[in-house]
Design an enzyme around this catalytic site. Structure first.
Site, PDB file in Angstrom:
ATOM      1  N   LYS A   1       1.022  -1.461  -0.188  1.00 33.72           N
ATOM      2  CA  LYS A   1       0.148  -0.162  -0.059  1.00 33.72           C
ATOM      3  C   LYS A   1       0.815   1.157  -0.044  1.00 33.72           C
ATOM      4  CE  LYS A   1      -2.875   2.995   2.756  1.00 33.72           C
ATOM      5  NZ  LYS A   1      -1.718   4.016   2.636  1.00 33.72           N
TER       6      LYS A   1
ATOM      7  N   SER B   1       4.695   6.341  11.297  1.00 28.95           N
ATOM      8  CA  SER B   1       4.963   7.051  12.866  1.00 28.95           C
ATOM      9  C   SER B   1       4.965   5.730  13.839  1.00 28.95           C
ATOM     10  CB  SER B   1       3.868   7.902  12.961  1.00 28.95           C
ATOM     11  OG  SER B   1       2.617   7.095  13.064  1.00 28.95           O
ATOM     12  N   THR B   2       5.654   6.477  14.960  1.00 28.43           N
ATOM     13  CA  THR B   2       5.502   5.322  16.021  1.00 28.43           C
ATOM     14  C   THR B   2       4.012   5.102  16.472  1.00 28.43           C
ATOM     15  OG1 THR B   2       7.691   5.964  16.730  1.00 28.43           O
ATOM     16  CG2 THR B   2       6.385   5.203  18.468  1.00 28.43           C
TER      17      THR B   2
ATOM     18  N   GLU C   1       9.568   0.103  10.994  1.00 19.64           N
ATOM     19  CA  GLU C   1      10.504   1.017  11.025  1.00 19.64           C
ATOM     20  C   GLU C   1       9.974   2.495  11.085  1.00 19.64           C
ATOM     21  OE1 GLU C   1      12.274   4.012  10.195  1.00 19.64           O
ATOM     22  OE2 GLU C   1      12.725   3.613   8.022  1.00 19.64           O
TER      23      GLU C   1
ATOM     24  N   CYS D   1      12.680  10.076   8.521  1.00 17.55           N
ATOM     25  CA  CYS D   1      12.507   9.664   9.963  1.00 17.55           C
ATOM     26  C   CYS D   1      13.856   9.650  10.781  1.00 17.55           C
ATOM     27  CB  CYS D   1      12.060   7.987  10.226  1.00 17.55           C
ATOM     28  SG  CYS D   1      12.966   7.019   8.467  1.00 17.55           S
TER      29      CYS D   1
ATOM     30  N   GLU E   1       8.801  14.187  17.190  1.00 21.92           N
ATOM     31  CA  GLU E   1       9.478  14.018  15.745  1.00 21.92           C
ATOM     32  C   GLU E   1       8.483  15.272  14.943  1.00 21.92           C
ATOM     33  OE1 GLU E   1       8.321  10.445  13.440  1.00 21.92           O
ATOM     34  OE2 GLU E   1      10.481  10.856  12.437  1.00 21.92           O
TER      35      GLU E   1
END
Lengths: 494, 265
Positions: free
Chosen positions: A199, A252-253, A273, A307, A404
């Site tokens: 995706k 994202s985390t 990741e 990132c 971030e």
């Protein structure tokens, strides 16, 4: 970086007060945009069963470039089914040496179509053509070339184990390096004998759809690669699908944790990741001009949509003033604007939503007491833009030092001793990357040992290579992409 | 005249000491009263492990290998105690041999699991394995000693510190093993052993923000909730078998760090 600092000449030539700027635009017509891009399932471009389409916007002009299919549950199901079918009826039984040749073909076609892909990437995502041309596309091709060679050598990568493919790999990628992230995901998955449902990110589907055509040209068997475009709901359908054997996510985390919870108790291999808040640490003996270039590359590369960006600068106190002066001067020479202009250093912010997020965090920095510096900068009237920004007087507790930002915003902190640098560098929940600048080799290695990060760049920053494993410690995720280690997430090792 | 023997009190092993549970509770297992650790004991164990981590990880690999070999020596010396706490001599010998085998890996891991990466540019680039930090281990229910050793040895050989929840039904072997640990020169806190109820302790460890990885090999099914808790700080979730022995068991508890440096004059 292509630009160099202007030097004072010994002969006092009259310094021009204004520089005439001559744009150097890359030809846009190398990309033939279609009005609509369907899904790529079972080797065919198909209409979405949802009947829904959404517009892909150019972040540099806000124009609608094309429409793209919104894949729903049935579409995702069809794609996973096609991948399963291709896995069981052909791909997993194909001789590894022949699998390799398909990957070599893809690498070659990416090289051949590199100009088109570079322009498409900049058009769709807003990144400077200099970067898509020199970094994204060549590295994407290199990843396919590298993993192609592994396909028939897997038994040498893991001594005393029998490597077997997992099956169907579901992959969800972000919008910051669209084709490169696709390559990081698809190349090792196919080399290991898996089939793929990928995706692309909601805002950057274009190069993935061109990649579908690359697969056609390479005569890759139908269903080995399937592409489902859409938004977060599409990704959720893919994560929840019970026909996947593997999930690889870059993003994202926050979403990474949701995925981890979702997959709890299921027999699905997972690699993540996620985000980062890297410290770029400059010691007083560093080559300052090189360090300045590294700092700029570290945080303003790809508008800071990286990132592993060096978003926290840690400067040894004794060189704080000269370094900041150089850095501010260098910031003032950055050219922000048209991503297709070959002179552009900083392109457009990828989306309106991202621009708002950056603005919100920058406002928080000012509110919390940090001092903002932004060079004078003319921004285009339309499009999403953010001036390269630097914060000084930043406390570790400020949001701009912890969260971030994913934008061209640098937070500057100081330290006195190496121990203090380590303590501050490691003081976030993340652990993706770090930078160290010093001329002293033993100090570099001392720092390297103590930095809790998956990638450490010493006297350089933001370097990537298919042979070089990349991935995080702690809340930056787990699993490695690149190198021999990047094979492991796609293999069952008996 | 018959002599009355001095019996052993089975306690926890935290930070190199043998405390009772702060809760004052015990439970009966294998006909012994065994300390029933509380979540506060688990917290203390994590704290001890975090403090020990840089000490243990900071030793040279050669040194770590020697200390683990010394652990095997201590187990050999206590083999009769260990035998009584498990299925017998065979299990003890296999466990000791496994510790020796893993001890020998300490200074070879980086060579087998690391790499030098030939990047397309003037950079020296290498990848080294590193410990994760604090690892929680749910020891397999059985075999009492073999299962424990199979999970703890690979977890610590690379430099991690561990908090171990012993087998609930066979906890005595874990405490006998703790006595070998205590005399092995392993830095205090490198391995901490909690006896008690798994359902009570495991969720605290799975959700603990200062634990980097959790080995669920000993969680018999029903680990969905633990995995969900582990997502809180993106813990590495490890699963294997009670009898595995390979360098890949070690690598499951290691991070990989890649380092770049330019080459030039």
């Amino acid at each position: 970086m292509a630009q160099v600092e202007k030097r004072e000449s010994s002969a006092p030539a009259p310094a021009p007060l204004e520089w005439e700027y001559a744009p150097a635009p890359e030809a846009r017509d190398v990309v033939q945009l279609e009005e609509r891009y369907g899904l790529f399932v079972g080797g065919e471009i198909v209409q979405p069963q949802t009947g829904e389409w959404f517009a892909s916007i150019s972040p540099s002009t806000e124009e609608t470039l094309f429409e793209v299919a919104l894949a729903g549950e049935a579409d995702v199901d069809g794609a996973v089914g096609a991948a399963r079918d291709a896995y069981e009826n052909g791909w997993s039984g194909l001789a590894p040496s022949e699998r390799a040749k398909y990957l070599f073909r893809i690498a070659r076609i990416l090289q051949e179509r590199s100009r088109e892909l570079a322009v498409a990437e900049s058009l769709d995502g807003g990144k400077p053509i200099r970067e898509s041309r020199d970094v994204d596309i060549p590295l994407a091709a290199a990843h396919f070339f590298y993993y192609a060679g592994w396909a028939d050598k897997l038994e040498y990568a893991f001594p005393n184990r029998t490597p077997e493919p997992l099956g169907v790999a579901a992959q969800i990628i972000p919008w910051n390096f669209p084709l490169l992230m696709l390559a990081w995901k698809i190349a090792p998955a196919l080399a290991c004998g898996n089939t793929v449902v990928l995706k692309p990110a909601e805002t950057t589907p274009l190069t993935a759809m061109i990649f579908a055509d690359v697969c056609r040209q390479a005569e890759l068997p139908p269903g080995v690669v399937n592409l489902v475009t859409g938004d977060g709901t599409t990704g959720a359908h893919l994560v929840r699908h019970d026909g996947i054997d593997k999930l690889a996510f870059t993003g994202s985390t926050e979403v990474g944790k949701l995925i981890m919870r979702e997959l709890a108790g299921r027999d699905v291999r997972l690699t993540l990741e996620l985000g980062g808040k890297a410290a770029n640490i400059v010691f007083d003996d560093a080559a300052l001009d090189q360090a300045v270039e590294g700092i700029v590359n570290g945080i303003y590369f790809n508008q800071g949509h990286v990132c592993c960006a060096g978003s926290r600068l840690l400067v040894q106190e004794s060189i704080y003033e000269p370094l900041l002066e150089k850095l501010k001067r260098r910031l003032s020479t950055l050219r922000v604007g048209d991503p297709l202009d070959k002179n552009t250093d900083v392109g457009a912010i990828n989306s309106k939503a991202q621009l708002e997020k950056i603005r919100e965090l920058v406002a928080s920095g000012e509110d919390e007491g940090a001092e903002i510096f932004q060079p004078e900068c003319e921004l285009p009237e339309r499009g999403y833009w953010f001036v390269p920004t630097l914060f000084t007087n930043v406390a570790q507790s400020y949001r701009i030092a912890q969260e971030e930002i994913f934008g061209p915003v640098l937070s500057v902190l100081t330290f006195r001793t190496p121990e203090e640098a380590i303590e501050k560098a490691n003081n976030t929940p993340y652990g993706l990357s770090a930078g160290v600048w010093t001329e002293k080799g033993s100090r570099i290695l001392w720092m390297v040992e103590r930095l809790r990060a998956g990638v450490v760049w010493a006297n350089t920053f933001n370097r990537f290579d298919p042979t070089s494993p990349f991935g995080g410690y702690r809340e930056s995720g787990f699993g490695r992409e690149g190198g021999r280690h990047g094979l492991e997430p796609y293999l069952r090792l008996e | 005249m018959t002599r009355v023997s001095v019996r052993k009190t089975y306690k926890l092993y935290i930070g190199g000491a043998f405390p009772r549970s702060e809760s004052g509770r015990t439970f009966e297992a294998e006909s012994q009263n065994v300390a029933r650790a509380s979540r506060k004991d688990a917290r203390d164990a994590v704290r001890a492990a975090r403090a020990a981590f840089p000490v243990w990880a900071g030793m040279t690999a050669y040194n770590r290998g020697q200390i683990l070999y010394r652990l095997a020596e201590m187990m050999e010396a206590r083999s009769s105690d260990l035998e009584r706490a498990c299925s017998g001599r065979g299990e003890v010998e296999a466990a000791i041999d496994r510790v020796v085998w893993y001890a020998g890996w300490a200074d070879k891991l980086a060579q087998v699991l690391g790499s030098s990466n030939p990047v397309a540019g003037p950079y020296f680039d290498f990848t080294v394995p590193e410990p994760m930090g604090v690892v929680a281990v749910l020891a397999p229910g059985e075999p009492p000693l073999g299962g424990l050793i199979s999970r703890v040895a690979p977890a610590i050989v690379g430099g991690n510190a561990a908090v171990v929840v012993a087998s609930e039904t066979h906890p005595v072997a874990a405490i006998e093993f703790a006595e070998a640990l205590a005399t092995s020169d392993l830095p205090a806190g490198t391995v901490n052993i909690l006896t008690g109820f798994r359902d009570e302790l495991a969720p605290w460890l799975a959700g603990h923000m200062d634990v980097n990885a959790i080995d669920l090999t000993g969680a018999d099914g029903g680990s969905t909730e633990l995995e969900q808790l582990a997502a809180e700080n993106v813990k590495r979730v490890v699963r294997s078998s009670a009898d595995a022995q390979s360098p890949w068991e070690i690598s499951a508890f290691l991070e990989l760090k890649t380092v770049w440096h330019p080459i030039g004059l």
